[in-house]
Design an enzyme around this catalytic site. Structure first.
Site, PDB file in Angstrom:
ATOM      1  NE  ARG A  71      -2.306  -2.350   3.050  1.00 40.79           N
ATOM      2  CZ  ARG A  71      -2.513  -2.486   4.345  1.00 40.79           C
ATOM      3  NH1 ARG A  71      -3.273  -1.626   4.980  1.00 40.79           N
ATOM      4  NH2 ARG A  71      -1.965  -3.487   5.004  1.00 40.79           N
ATOM      5  CD  GLU A 108      -2.249  -4.069  14.768  1.00 43.01           C
ATOM      6  OE1 GLU A 108      -2.247  -3.561  13.638  1.00 43.01           O
ATOM      7  OE2 GLU A 108      -3.147  -3.879  15.603  1.00 43.01           O
TER       8      GLU A 108
END
Ligand SMILES: O=P(O)(O)OC[C@H]1O[C@H](OP(=O)(O)OP(=O)(O)O)[C@H](O)[C@@H]1O
Ligand SMILES: Nc1ncnc2[nH]cnc12
Length: 188
Positions: A71, A108
């Site tokens: 992204r 994460e």
């Protein structure tokens, strides 16, 4: 759909850009609130709005933009084009054809590895790192280490989204990198 779903606008979301980012609970794992920029990109004004806002945050004297797969390529490429600068591609494991330097890092929600061409920067060049989002900061910290290993001076890092409670921006600043972002989503 072209906007955030009603009821999914998180506390702290404060402008048009935040309103265009959809939140998907429990993706890719239970407990993760996934901040989905695909809805922002569907809006005909979304990428232009983000690019103009990022351009206003670029420190003086930048030679290159570095974007992180996947992204980060979208926003990094748009900003590089807007500024008339070259773009360094920081890619996931095994994708780059030339001689690379690489580093493993924690996410994460998992682990990954990024690489860049060892000759992508001329030593001494000044680089702005761009990604869509900073969470724990593991990805951006790894990218900064790579860029520095290649001889670049990292003058800053710019993100569309910061998840401040995960501490990534703070960790990156502790590594000596000025950090800016357009939208903060406190909580996750
Ligand atoms: O601050 P961190 O905890 O390191 O997390 C942030 C990174 O996680 C996401 O990428 P992801 O690895 O999911 O890859 P993608 O862009 O290819 O979907 C995001 O685009 C950042 O690069
Ligand atoms: N919560 C999150 N939403 C979207 N991308 C992410 N990358 C790491 N954490 C993320």
């Amino acid at each position: 759909m072209t906007g955030a779903e009603p009821g999914h606008r998180p506390p702290g979301a404060h402008d048009d850009i935040a309103a265009l980012i959809r939140t998907i609970p429990d993706h890719p794992k239970p407990g993760i609130l996934f901040r989905d920029v695909t809805t922002l990109l569907l809006d005909p004004r979304g990428l232009a709005m983000v690019t103009a806002r990022l351009a206003g945050l670029v420190p003086a004297g930048i030679d290159l933009i570095a974007g992180i797969e996947a992204r980060g390529f979208i926003f990094g490429a748009a900003l590089a084009h807007h500024l008339g600068k070259g773009l360094v591609l920081i890619r996931k494991d095994g994708k780059l054809p030339g001689a690379t330097i690489g580093i493993d890092y924690a996410l994460e929600y998992g682990t990954d590895r990024i690489e860049m061409h060892e000759d992508a920067c001329v030593p001494g060049q000044t680089v702005l790192l761009v990604d869509d989002l900073i969470a724990t900061g593991g990805t951006a910290q790894a990218a900064v280490r790579l860029l520095r290993q290649a001889g670049a001076r990292v003058a800053g890092a710019a993100f569309v989204v910061d998840l401040p409670d995960l501490g990534g921006a703070e960790a990156l600043r502790a590594d000596g990198v000025p950090v800016t972002s357009l939208v903060g989503f406190p909580g996750h």
